[in-house]
Design a protein around this motif. Structure first.
Motif, PDB file in Angstrom:
ATOM      1  N   SER A  71       0.817  -1.207   0.000  1.00  0.00           N
ATOM      2  CA  SER A  71       0.000   0.000   0.000  1.00  0.00           C
ATOM      3  C   SER A  71       0.853   1.262   0.000  1.00  0.00           C
ATOM      4  CB  SER A  71      -0.926   0.009   1.219  1.00  0.00           C
ATOM      5  OG  SER A  71      -1.665   1.216   1.280  1.00  0.00           O
ATOM      6  N   SER A  72       0.355   2.288  -0.683  1.00  0.00           N
ATOM      7  CA  SER A  72       1.023   3.591  -0.658  1.00  0.00           C
ATOM      8  C   SER A  72       0.704   4.356   0.624  1.00  0.00           C
ATOM      9  CB  SER A  72       0.603   4.422  -1.871  1.00  0.00           C
ATOM     10  OG  SER A  72      -0.810   4.643  -1.849  1.00  0.00           O
ATOM     11  N   LEU A  73      -0.255   3.855   1.395  1.00  0.00           N
ATOM     12  CA  LEU A  73      -0.666   4.480   2.643  1.00  0.00           C
ATOM     13  C   LEU A  73      -0.179   3.652   3.824  1.00  0.00           C
ATOM     14  CD1 LEU A  73      -4.382   5.209   1.693  1.00  0.00           C
ATOM     15  CD2 LEU A  73      -2.481   6.840   1.647  1.00  0.00           C
ATOM     16  N   PRO A  74       0.192   4.291   4.930  1.00  0.00           N
ATOM     17  CA  PRO A  74       0.623   3.524   6.090  1.00  0.00           C
ATOM     18  C   PRO A  74      -0.556   2.870   6.805  1.00  0.00           C
ATOM     19  CG  PRO A  74       0.584   5.864   6.609  1.00  0.00           C
ATOM     20  CD  PRO A  74       0.293   5.746   5.140  1.00  0.00           C
ATOM     21  N   PHE A  75      -0.346   1.678   7.306  1.00  0.00           N
ATOM     22  CA  PHE A  75      -1.282   0.997   8.200  1.00  0.00           C
ATOM     23  C   PHE A  75      -2.612   0.592   7.576  1.00  0.00           C
ATOM     24  CE2 PHE A  75       1.482   3.322  11.162  1.00  0.00           C
ATOM     25  CZ  PHE A  75       1.995   2.229  11.849  1.00  0.00           C
ATOM     26  N   THR A  76      -2.676   0.450   6.272  1.00  0.00           N
ATOM     27  CA  THR A  76      -3.890  -0.131   5.715  1.00  0.00           C
ATOM     28  C   THR A  76      -3.854  -1.642   5.957  1.00  0.00           C
ATOM     29  OG1 THR A  76      -2.771  -0.156   3.565  1.00  0.00           O
ATOM     30  CG2 THR A  76      -4.332   1.617   3.980  1.00  0.00           C
ATOM     31  N   VAL A  77      -5.033  -2.248   6.005  1.00  0.00           N
ATOM     32  CA  VAL A  77      -5.099  -3.666   6.364  1.00  0.00           C
ATOM     33  C   VAL A  77      -4.373  -4.517   5.323  1.00  0.00           C
ATOM     34  CG1 VAL A  77      -7.242  -3.439   7.668  1.00  0.00           C
ATOM     35  CG2 VAL A  77      -7.342  -3.943   5.223  1.00  0.00           C
ATOM     36  N   PRO A  78      -3.656  -5.540   5.780  1.00  0.00           N
ATOM     37  CA  PRO A  78      -2.976  -6.442   4.851  1.00  0.00           C
ATOM     38  C   PRO A  78      -3.953  -7.469   4.300  1.00  0.00           C
ATOM     39  CG  PRO A  78      -2.596  -7.184   7.092  1.00  0.00           C
ATOM     40  CD  PRO A  78      -3.425  -5.910   7.188  1.00  0.00           C
ATOM     41  N   SER A  79      -3.457  -8.362   3.487  1.00  0.00           N
ATOM     42  CA  SER A  79      -4.299  -9.445   2.997  1.00  0.00           C
ATOM     43  C   SER A  79      -4.745 -10.304   4.179  1.00  0.00           C
ATOM     44  CB  SER A  79      -3.533 -10.318   2.001  1.00  0.00           C
ATOM     45  OG  SER A  79      -2.519 -11.068   2.671  1.00  0.00           O
ATOM     46  N   ARG A  80      -5.886 -10.940   3.991  1.00  0.00           N
ATOM     47  CA  ARG A  80      -6.386 -11.820   5.046  1.00  0.00           C
ATOM     48  C   ARG A  80      -5.385 -12.949   5.335  1.00  0.00           C
ATOM     49  NH1 ARG A  80     -10.689 -13.606   7.928  1.00  0.00           N
ATOM     50  NH2 ARG A  80     -11.179 -15.851   7.929  1.00  0.00           N
ATOM     51  N   GLN A  81      -4.801 -13.484   4.286  1.00  0.00           N
ATOM     52  CA  GLN A  81      -3.848 -14.578   4.460  1.00  0.00           C
ATOM     53  C   GLN A  81      -2.657 -14.131   5.307  1.00  0.00           C
ATOM     54  OE1 GLN A  81      -2.222 -16.097   0.799  1.00  0.00           O
ATOM     55  NE2 GLN A  81      -1.054 -17.718   1.797  1.00  0.00           N
ATOM     56  N   GLN A  82      -2.119 -12.942   5.009  1.00  0.00           N
ATOM     57  CA  GLN A  82      -0.990 -12.443   5.779  1.00  0.00           C
ATOM     58  C   GLN A  82      -1.356 -12.244   7.241  1.00  0.00           C
ATOM     59  OE1 GLN A  82       0.963  -8.883   4.254  1.00  0.00           O
ATOM     60  NE2 GLN A  82       1.509  -8.229   6.335  1.00  0.00           N
ATOM     61  N   PHE A  83      -2.517 -11.639   7.470  1.00  0.00           N
ATOM     62  CA  PHE A  83      -2.916 -11.335   8.847  1.00  0.00           C
ATOM     63  C   PHE A  83      -3.081 -12.616   9.657  1.00  0.00           C
ATOM     64  CE2 PHE A  83      -5.598 -10.305  12.393  1.00  0.00           C
ATOM     65  CZ  PHE A  83      -5.167  -9.042  12.776  1.00  0.00           C
ATOM     66  N   LYS A 248     -28.956   4.039  13.464  1.00  0.00           N
ATOM     67  CA  LYS A 248     -27.889   4.726  12.742  1.00  0.00           C
ATOM     68  C   LYS A 248     -26.636   3.854  12.640  1.00  0.00           C
ATOM     69  CE  LYS A 248     -29.777   8.824  11.992  1.00  0.00           C
ATOM     70  NZ  LYS A 248     -29.285  10.067  12.610  1.00  0.00           N
ATOM     71  N   LYS A 249     -25.984   3.944  11.502  1.00  0.00           N
ATOM     72  CA  LYS A 249     -24.661   3.350  11.311  1.00  0.00           C
ATOM     73  C   LYS A 249     -23.624   4.440  11.531  1.00  0.00           C
ATOM     74  CE  LYS A 249     -21.654   1.212   7.787  1.00  0.00           C
ATOM     75  NZ  LYS A 249     -21.305  -0.027   8.503  1.00  0.00           N
ATOM     76  N   VAL A 250     -22.462   4.078  12.034  1.00  0.00           N
ATOM     77  CA  VAL A 250     -21.389   5.039  12.285  1.00  0.00           C
ATOM     78  C   VAL A 250     -20.153   4.639  11.493  1.00  0.00           C
ATOM     79  CG1 VAL A 250     -19.910   6.122  14.022  1.00  0.00           C
ATOM     80  CG2 VAL A 250     -22.257   5.459  14.619  1.00  0.00           C
ATOM     81  N   ILE A 251     -19.531   5.621  10.870  1.00  0.00           N
ATOM     82  CA  ILE A 251     -18.221   5.427  10.249  1.00  0.00           C
ATOM     83  C   ILE A 251     -17.255   6.396  10.924  1.00  0.00           C
ATOM     84  CG2 ILE A 251     -16.833   5.617   8.149  1.00  0.00           C
ATOM     85  CD1 ILE A 251     -19.307   4.945   6.530  1.00  0.00           C
ATOM     86  N   THR A 252     -16.191   5.865  11.493  1.00  0.00           N
ATOM     87  CA  THR A 252     -15.184   6.715  12.130  1.00  0.00           C
ATOM     88  C   THR A 252     -13.976   6.845  11.205  1.00  0.00           C
ATOM     89  OG1 THR A 252     -14.095   4.864  13.278  1.00  0.00           O
ATOM     90  CG2 THR A 252     -15.910   5.954  14.430  1.00  0.00           C
ATOM     91  N   TYR A 253     -13.342   8.017  11.254  1.00  0.00           N
ATOM     92  CA  TYR A 253     -12.112   8.213  10.500  1.00  0.00           C
ATOM     93  C   TYR A 253     -11.189   9.140  11.270  1.00  0.00           C
ATOM     94  CZ  TYR A 253     -13.540  12.897   8.776  1.00  0.00           C
ATOM     95  OH  TYR A 253     -13.905  14.210   8.676  1.00  0.00           O
ATOM     96  N   CYS A 254      -9.936   9.168  10.859  1.00  0.00           N
ATOM     97  CA  CYS A 254      -8.940  10.034  11.519  1.00  0.00           C
ATOM     98  C   CYS A 254      -7.892  10.389  10.476  1.00  0.00           C
ATOM     99  CB  CYS A 254      -8.344   9.336  12.740  1.00  0.00           C
ATOM    100  SG  CYS A 254      -7.606   7.717  12.387  1.00  0.00           S
ATOM    101  N   GLY A 255      -6.613  10.268  10.819  1.00  0.00           N
ATOM    102  CA  GLY A 255      -5.570  10.539   9.845  1.00  0.00           C
ATOM    103  C   GLY A 255      -5.203   9.311   9.043  1.00  0.00           C
ATOM    104  N   GLY A 256      -4.994   8.200   9.766  1.00  0.00           N
ATOM    105  CA  GLY A 256      -4.574   6.986   9.093  1.00  0.00           C
ATOM    106  C   GLY A 256      -5.244   5.728   9.587  1.00  0.00           C
ATOM    107  N   VAL A 275     -20.682  -0.152  13.570  1.00  0.00           N
ATOM    108  CA  VAL A 275     -19.605   0.832  13.416  1.00  0.00           C
ATOM    109  C   VAL A 275     -18.558   0.297  12.447  1.00  0.00           C
ATOM    110  CG1 VAL A 275     -17.852   2.219  14.594  1.00  0.00           C
ATOM    111  CG2 VAL A 275     -19.937   1.532  15.822  1.00  0.00           C
ATOM    112  N   ALA A 276     -18.196   1.116  11.477  1.00  0.00           N
ATOM    113  CA  ALA A 276     -17.114   0.784  10.551  1.00  0.00           C
ATOM    114  C   ALA A 276     -16.013   1.832  10.668  1.00  0.00           C
ATOM    115  CB  ALA A 276     -17.629   0.729   9.116  1.00  0.00           C
ATOM    116  N   VAL A 277     -14.796   1.434  10.355  1.00  0.00           N
ATOM    117  CA  VAL A 277     -13.650   2.345  10.348  1.00  0.00           C
ATOM    118  C   VAL A 277     -13.238   2.588   8.900  1.00  0.00           C
ATOM    119  CG1 VAL A 277     -11.210   2.583  10.965  1.00  0.00           C
ATOM    120  CG2 VAL A 277     -12.834   1.644  12.633  1.00  0.00           C
ATOM    121  N   TYR A 278     -13.073   3.874   8.545  1.00  0.00           N
ATOM    122  CA  TYR A 278     -12.562   4.226   7.222  1.00  0.00           C
ATOM    123  C   TYR A 278     -11.043   4.052   7.278  1.00  0.00           C
ATOM    124  CZ  TYR A 278     -11.271   7.215   3.216  1.00  0.00           C
ATOM    125  OH  TYR A 278     -10.719   7.711   2.056  1.00  0.00           O
ATOM    126  N   ASP A 279     -10.568   2.971   6.710  1.00  0.00           N
ATOM    127  CA  ASP A 279      -9.168   2.587   6.869  1.00  0.00           C
ATOM    128  C   ASP A 279      -8.213   3.603   6.248  1.00  0.00           C
ATOM    129  OD1 ASP A 279      -7.249   0.773   7.834  1.00  0.00           O
ATOM    130  OD2 ASP A 279      -7.081  -0.203   5.886  1.00  0.00           O
TER     131      ASP A 279
END
Length: 297
Positions: A71-83, A248-256, A275-279
């Protein structure tokens, strides 16, 4: 396997250190902000782990093992297999329960402890792991109470895992775009009020995602005692944001996608499970000129 609370205190963990079904993960990662300003850098907490950790803890490397190396972004989720491969190597699987802690968010500043732990806990739930708790106050609180640490590295046999991914826990950029115009979805910006209003130079573009409301992740714990506030205090904060409204559904986000998981954890603790997180969070959003931002309140 028995259920565990979303957050446990140091007494709870101390009483269970010898439980053969317990796995303790040290998820320490540090963010360093240059003295002359500029973009922060991220450092692995492995050295700090080796200098001292809770008995039985193994090190979970969020940078190298639990993030997508492509990923070009830090800390995005890896593949399921890797995790799953890396997690089961640490001994975490169907027959275990897990407590995660960290040593603080910033280099030399352990005040906000559990920031990185909540990230790993969210990733585990996303991949279908269960029975996961975050340690309140992390290692700083543990040590302040005079509890022992060790340099001995724990070693567990590889585990097996059969859980299924929960895609509803992760939000994409397209999900967020649709949420801007959906009254049934609450977008929560987890950054500081200054970042939210666009008064800082933290990101390439200033402001916040339209329709989102600000709930700073740093307000949920007492800075002196490191204890998470009582539910009635947390509830008041999130009620003001509309995040606990029925249906209501919630989506949280921050910097990364890190601090956003702390807000998501607090909401889960209060019974809000939708609740979902915007990765990608602001790292991804601000890099795309087509994604709108607004400043001010």
């Amino acid at each position: 396997m028995k259920e565990v609370p979303y957050i446990v205190d140091t007494n709870w963990l101390a009483e269970r250190l010898d439980d053969p079904y317990l796995r303790i993960l040290d998820a320490t990662t540090f963010m360093a902000i240059p003295e002359n300003g500029g973009s922060p850098t991220i450092q692995s907490g492995r050295d700090s782990y080796e200098e001292g950790h809770i008995k039985g803890a193994v090190f979970a490397d969020l940078i190298n093992d639990f993030s997508d190396p492509e990923s070009s972004l830090p800390f995005t989720v890896p593949s399921r297999q890797q995790f799953i491969s890396k997690m089961t190597e640490l001994g975490v699987g169907d027959d275990t329960y897990t407590v995660i802690y960290d040593q603080g968010a910033m280099v030399g500043d352990p005040v906000i402890a559990a920031y990185w732990a909540s990230r790993l806990a969210w990733q585990m739930r996303y991949e279908g792991f269960e029975h996961i708790a975050v340690l309140e106050g992390g290692l700083p609180k543990w040590k302040e109470e005079g509890r022992p640490v060790t340099t001995e590295v724990a070693d567990y046999p590889a585990a097996s895992f059969t859980g299924e991914r929960r895609p509803e826990l992760l939000a994409t950029k397209e999900d967020v775009k649709r949420a801007m115009d959906d009254d049934n979805i609450v977008l929560i910006n987890s950054l500081s009020p200054e970042d939210f209003r666009g008064e800082t130079e933290t990101y390439s573009r200033k402001g916040h995602i339209p329709s989102s409301v600000n709930v700073f992740f740093g307000v949920h714990a007492d800075q002196a005692t490191r204890k998470v506030h009582e539910d009635q205090v947390l509830r008041k904060t999130f009620e003001q944001a509309g995040a606990l409204d029925s249906g209501k559904k919630v989506i949280t986000y921050c910097g990364g996608g890190i601090a956003a998981t702390w807000n998501a954890l607090m909401l889960n603790k209060l019974g809000q499970e939708n609740v979902a997180v915007y990765d990608g969070s602001m790292n991804e959003w601000t890099s795309d000129p087509s994604c709108p931002l607004v400043t001010g309140k």
